[in-house]
Write an enzyme that holds these catalytic residues in place. Structure first.
Site, PDB file in Angstrom:
ATOM      1  CE1 TYR A 273      -4.119   1.625   0.061  1.00 48.82           C
ATOM      2  CE2 TYR A 273      -3.239   2.908   1.880  1.00 48.82           C
ATOM      3  CZ  TYR A 273      -4.199   2.704   0.907  1.00 48.82           C
ATOM      4  OH  TYR A 273      -5.244   3.583   0.798  1.00 48.82           O
TER       5      TYR A 273
ATOM      6  CG  ASN B  37     -15.256   2.581   0.776  1.00 48.33           C
ATOM      7  OD1 ASN B  37     -14.095   2.775   0.458  1.00 48.33           O
ATOM      8  ND2 ASN B  37     -15.700   1.399   1.147  1.00 48.33           N
TER       9      ASN B  37
ATOM     10  CB  SER C   6     -16.756  -1.864  -4.660  1.00 48.08           C
ATOM     11  OG  SER C   6     -16.916  -0.562  -5.195  1.00 48.08           O
TER      12      SER C   6
ATOM     13  NE  ARG D 279     -22.418 -10.143  -8.918  1.00 48.18           N
ATOM     14  CZ  ARG D 279     -21.322  -9.807  -8.235  1.00 48.18           C
ATOM     15  NH1 ARG D 279     -21.159 -10.208  -7.002  1.00 48.18           N
ATOM     16  NH2 ARG D 279     -20.395  -9.058  -8.754  1.00 48.18           N
TER      17      ARG D 279
ATOM     18  CE1 TYR E 126     -13.485   3.850  -8.191  1.00 49.37           C
ATOM     19  CE2 TYR E 126     -12.959   2.925  -6.044  1.00 49.37           C
ATOM     20  CZ  TYR E 126     -13.783   2.999  -7.149  1.00 49.37           C
ATOM     21  OH  TYR E 126     -14.911   2.213  -7.209  1.00 49.37           O
ATOM     22  N   GLY E 127      -8.881   2.342  -7.849  1.00 47.89           N
ATOM     23  CA  GLY E 127      -8.596   0.997  -7.351  1.00 47.89           C
ATOM     24  C   GLY E 127      -8.082   0.135  -8.492  1.00 47.89           C
TER      25      GLY E 127
ATOM     26  CG  PHE F  76      -9.456  10.494  -5.683  1.00 50.02           C
ATOM     27  CD1 PHE F  76      -9.327  11.854  -5.481  1.00 50.02           C
ATOM     28  CD2 PHE F  76      -9.974   9.708  -4.649  1.00 50.02           C
ATOM     29  CE1 PHE F  76      -9.709  12.438  -4.266  1.00 50.02           C
ATOM     30  CE2 PHE F  76     -10.363  10.284  -3.432  1.00 50.02           C
ATOM     31  CZ  PHE F  76     -10.224  11.650  -3.249  1.00 50.02           C
ATOM     32  CD1 TRP F  77      -5.098   6.628  -1.682  1.00 54.41           C
ATOM     33  CD2 TRP F  77      -3.043   7.498  -1.677  1.00 54.41           C
ATOM     34  NE1 TRP F  77      -4.404   6.004  -0.686  1.00 54.41           N
ATOM     35  CE2 TRP F  77      -3.122   6.524  -0.659  1.00 54.41           C
ATOM     36  CE3 TRP F  77      -1.840   8.176  -1.868  1.00 54.41           C
ATOM     37  CZ2 TRP F  77      -2.054   6.218   0.173  1.00 54.41           C
ATOM     38  CZ3 TRP F  77      -0.784   7.852  -1.034  1.00 54.41           C
ATOM     39  CH2 TRP F  77      -0.883   6.895  -0.041  1.00 54.41           C
TER      40      TRP F  77
HETATM   41  N1  LIG Z   1      -8.063   5.664  -3.998  1.00 49.63           N
HETATM   42  C1  LIG Z   1      -8.745   5.821  -2.872  1.00 49.63           C
HETATM   43  O1  LIG Z   1      -8.692   6.856  -2.199  1.00 49.63           O
HETATM   44  C2  LIG Z   1      -9.594   4.684  -2.416  1.00 49.63           C
HETATM   45  C3  LIG Z   1     -10.521   4.847  -1.381  1.00 49.63           C
HETATM   46  C4  LIG Z   1     -11.328   3.761  -1.025  1.00 49.63           C
HETATM   47  C5  LIG Z   1     -11.165   2.537  -1.684  1.00 49.63           C
HETATM   48  N2  LIG Z   1     -10.212   2.435  -2.643  1.00 49.63           N
HETATM   49  C6  LIG Z   1      -9.981   1.195  -3.385  1.00 49.63           C
HETATM   50  O2  LIG Z   1     -11.178   0.892  -4.037  1.00 49.63           O
HETATM   51  C7  LIG Z   1     -11.239  -0.491  -4.229  1.00 49.63           C
HETATM   52  C8  LIG Z   1     -12.576  -0.976  -3.716  1.00 49.63           C
HETATM   53  O3  LIG Z   1     -12.634  -0.789  -2.310  1.00 49.63           O
HETATM   54  P1  LIG Z   1     -13.963  -1.171  -1.521  1.00 49.63           P
HETATM   55  O4  LIG Z   1     -13.737  -1.010  -0.095  1.00 49.63           O
HETATM   56  O5  LIG Z   1     -15.078  -0.449  -2.175  1.00 49.63           O
HETATM   57  O6  LIG Z   1     -13.981  -2.732  -1.903  1.00 49.63           O
HETATM   58  P2  LIG Z   1     -15.062  -3.886  -1.702  1.00 49.63           P
HETATM   59  O7  LIG Z   1     -16.308  -3.334  -1.148  1.00 49.63           O
HETATM   60  O8  LIG Z   1     -14.385  -5.032  -1.050  1.00 49.63           O
HETATM   61  O9  LIG Z   1     -15.372  -4.309  -3.213  1.00 49.63           O
HETATM   62  C9  LIG Z   1     -14.402  -4.842  -4.055  1.00 49.63           C
HETATM   63  C10 LIG Z   1     -14.944  -4.772  -5.476  1.00 49.63           C
HETATM   64  O10 LIG Z   1     -13.946  -5.200  -6.377  1.00 49.63           O
HETATM   65  C11 LIG Z   1     -14.516  -6.159  -7.269  1.00 49.63           C
HETATM   66  N3  LIG Z   1     -13.456  -7.065  -7.676  1.00 49.63           N
HETATM   67  C12 LIG Z   1     -12.676  -7.817  -6.885  1.00 49.63           C
HETATM   68  N4  LIG Z   1     -11.783  -8.487  -7.612  1.00 49.63           N
HETATM   69  C13 LIG Z   1     -12.006  -8.162  -8.898  1.00 49.63           C
HETATM   70  C14 LIG Z   1     -11.427  -8.537 -10.138  1.00 49.63           C
HETATM   71  N5  LIG Z   1     -10.399  -9.397 -10.198  1.00 49.63           N
HETATM   72  N6  LIG Z   1     -11.924  -8.003 -11.265  1.00 49.63           N
HETATM   73  C15 LIG Z   1     -12.962  -7.145 -11.216  1.00 49.63           C
HETATM   74  N7  LIG Z   1     -13.555  -6.743 -10.069  1.00 49.63           N
HETATM   75  C16 LIG Z   1     -13.077  -7.247  -8.936  1.00 49.63           C
HETATM   76  C17 LIG Z   1     -15.609  -6.827  -6.458  1.00 49.63           C
HETATM   77  O11 LIG Z   1     -16.523  -7.394  -7.340  1.00 49.63           O
HETATM   78  P3  LIG Z   1     -17.196  -8.842  -7.045  1.00 49.63           P
HETATM   79  O12 LIG Z   1     -18.304  -8.596  -6.076  1.00 49.63           O
HETATM   80  O13 LIG Z   1     -17.646  -9.256  -8.388  1.00 49.63           O
HETATM   81  O14 LIG Z   1     -16.105  -9.707  -6.467  1.00 49.63           O
HETATM   82  C18 LIG Z   1     -16.164  -5.634  -5.722  1.00 49.63           C
HETATM   83  O15 LIG Z   1     -17.055  -4.919  -6.549  1.00 49.63           O
HETATM   84  C19 LIG Z   1     -10.037  -1.103  -3.506  1.00 49.63           C
HETATM   85  O16 LIG Z   1      -9.013  -1.287  -4.456  1.00 49.63           O
HETATM   86  C20 LIG Z   1      -9.674  -0.017  -2.523  1.00 49.63           C
HETATM   87  O17 LIG Z   1      -8.316  -0.068  -2.143  1.00 49.63           O
HETATM   88  C21 LIG Z   1      -9.438   3.462  -3.024  1.00 49.63           C
END
Ligand SMILES: NC(=O)c1ccc[n+]([C@@H]2O[C@H](COP(=O)([O-])OP(=O)(O)OC[C@H]3O[C@@H](n4cnc5c(N)ncnc54)[C@H](OP(=O)(O)O)[C@@H]3O)[C@@H](O)[C@H]2O)c1
Length: 391
Positions: A87, A160, A187, A211, A278-279, A303-304
């Site tokens: 990270y 989030n 997500s 799914r 962002y992810g 974006f982070w």
């Molecule tokens: N940049 C920022 O400031 C920031 C802030 C918050 C979060 N994030 C990032 O945003 C992302 C999501 O976070 P979250 O907390 O919202 O996660 P979360 O609720 O756990 O959801 C994860 C999502 O990713 C999908 N996914 C997982 N593996 C995948 C793959 N191989 N291909 C396509 N989709 C996949 C899942 O879909 P399924 O249901 O189909 O598995 C689900 O929609 C993470 O990478 C997190 O680090 C970034």
């Protein structure tokens, strides 16, 4: 699993706060020192192997400190990445896991003015280590939130929804009626995007992975305010051209996945539009075709939230007014904005209490890898880990 923690005091694994001790007496002291339990890792690696449940001693409450009893904490992908060492922000080790959560103030030091015993607080920044029963934090590491919102909403408010809000506000000047397209729409961030966009009068095209219970997921996202829900496969189909025949193409795309999924988002973006990454859930690079860049002049941005917070003073992003926390007024970082603006655009009420995520496969995978530690933790405390509840 059990052991005497190497960490003494719970102010330890800090990224953002490392102030010295103050001798001032707390305003209200706990009756007797309590045993603190925490999920700790001493080195980076597979969470199932490196995270251990340990006892800690609670540090004394200094003048500007706040003794907090944790009430609930989620497991986010970034928590897992942090434990793995992948990270953008890593704590000093050993560290307590978890970056988000909500706690209740038990006692405060003599110079604390912002919160009082009984208040609910959330971390101001990543790195606080929320997977523990109690802790003593510095006041500046915390933000007060109303205690009349659902516990799980409070516990998942700081990352989030704020990420979703900033991405909707900062990259394109969107007007009510404009379209936004996103992937990983189920997500935590995606669900916040849907709700906040609906509150702003924006319309969303939401891409998810196929799914067996697709209809159920579609219904759930629509109940949050999603206008369209499509699978990755549908988005790739030639017929998608007709989909955009009678409506303007989106000017903003939000990419949580990378790889092919992000290439598809770009294909449907309006000329001059922006895709914000962002992810990187697919762990694959973003690929944009040369023609998309030349002939459509698409913009690729990132974006982070942690960086956003560093770049913006807390005085600007924590509005002081009280009120509903749901969408912006309290803790969505609203820089210089009227905290009630979001609500005034809201086409329908009552999305504010629903900033909850449903279970996703990603979350279940995270949980799987932490399961052993969680089960012991769960059995031994009243602490709620949100992913566990969703299993
Ligand atoms: N940049 C920022 O400031 C920031 C802030 C918050 C979060 N994030 C990032 O945003 C992302 C999501 O976070 P979250 O907390 O919202 O996660 P979360 O609720 O756990 O959801 C994860 C999502 O990713 C999908 N996914 C997982 N593996 C995948 C793959 N191989 N291909 C396509 N989709 C996949 C899942 O879909 P399924 O249901 O189909 O598995 C689900 O929609 C993470 O990478 C997190 O680090 C970034």
């Amino acid at each position: 699993m059990w052991g005497r923690g190497a960490l003494l005091g719970t102010r330890t694994p800090s990224l953002a706060w490392g102030r010295g001790w103050s001798a001032a007496a707390p305003c209200s002291a706990p009756a007797e020192p309590s045993r603190v339990r925490a999920l700790i890792y001493g080195h980076h690696g597979d969470p199932a192997k490196v995270v251990e449940l340990k006892n800690l001693e609670l540090a004394a409450v200094g003048g500007s400190d706040v003794h907090v009893k944790m009430l609930a904490a989620p497991i986010n992908p970034s928590d897992i990445n942090m434990i793995q060492g992948n990270y953008g922000l890593l704590p000093k080790l050993p560290a307590v896991g978890g970056n988000e959560g909500v706690g209740q103030v038990v006692a405060v030091g003599g110079s604390v003015t912002g919160v009082k015993p009984g208040d609910w607080v959330i971390p101001a920044n990543a790195g606080l280590g929320t997977w523990r029963t109690e802790a003593v934090f510095s006041e500046e590491a915390l933000i007060g939130v109303p205690s009349d919102i659902p516990l799980q909403s409070a516990a998942t408010l700081g990352v989030n929804p704020c990420t979703a809000y900033r991405m909707l506000m900062d990259f394109e000047q969107l007007q009510p009626g404009d379209w936004v397209i996103q992937n990983a729409s189920n997500s935590g961030v995606g669900q916040a995007v849907i709700q906040i966009a609906a509150a702003l009068g924006l319309r969303t095209i939401n891409v998810v992975r196929d799914r067996p219970d697709l209809q159920e997921l579609t219904d759930r996202l629509k109940s949050l305010g999603a206008e369209h829900v499509l699978t990755e496969e549908e988005l790739r189909k030639h017929e998608m051209k007709n989909f955009f025949k009678d409506m303007p193409q989106p000017r903003l795309a939000l990419n949580c996945v990378g790889g092919k999924s992000s290439t598809e988002l770009l294909r449907h973006l309006a000329p001059g539009g922006t895709m914000v990454t962002y992810g990187g859930m697919a762990k694959q690079p973003v690929i944009a075709s040369v023609s998309q860049l030349i002939f459509k002049d698409l913009k690729l941005r990132g974006f982070w939230l942690s960086q956003w917070k560093k770049d913006h003073s807390p005085g600007l992003w924590v509005p002081r007014q009280s009120g509903s926390v749901g969408l912006s007024p309290h803790n969505c970082p609203v820089q210089g904005a009227d905290p009630h603006a979001v609500r005034s655009h809201r086409p329908r009420p009552a999305h504010s209490a629903r900033l909850l995520r449903g279970p996703t496969a990603g979350l279940r995978a995270c949980l799987g890898s932490l399961n052993a530690a969680l089960r012991v933790f769960e059995a031994d405390s009243h602490h709620v880990l949100i992913a566990e509840e969703l299993e």
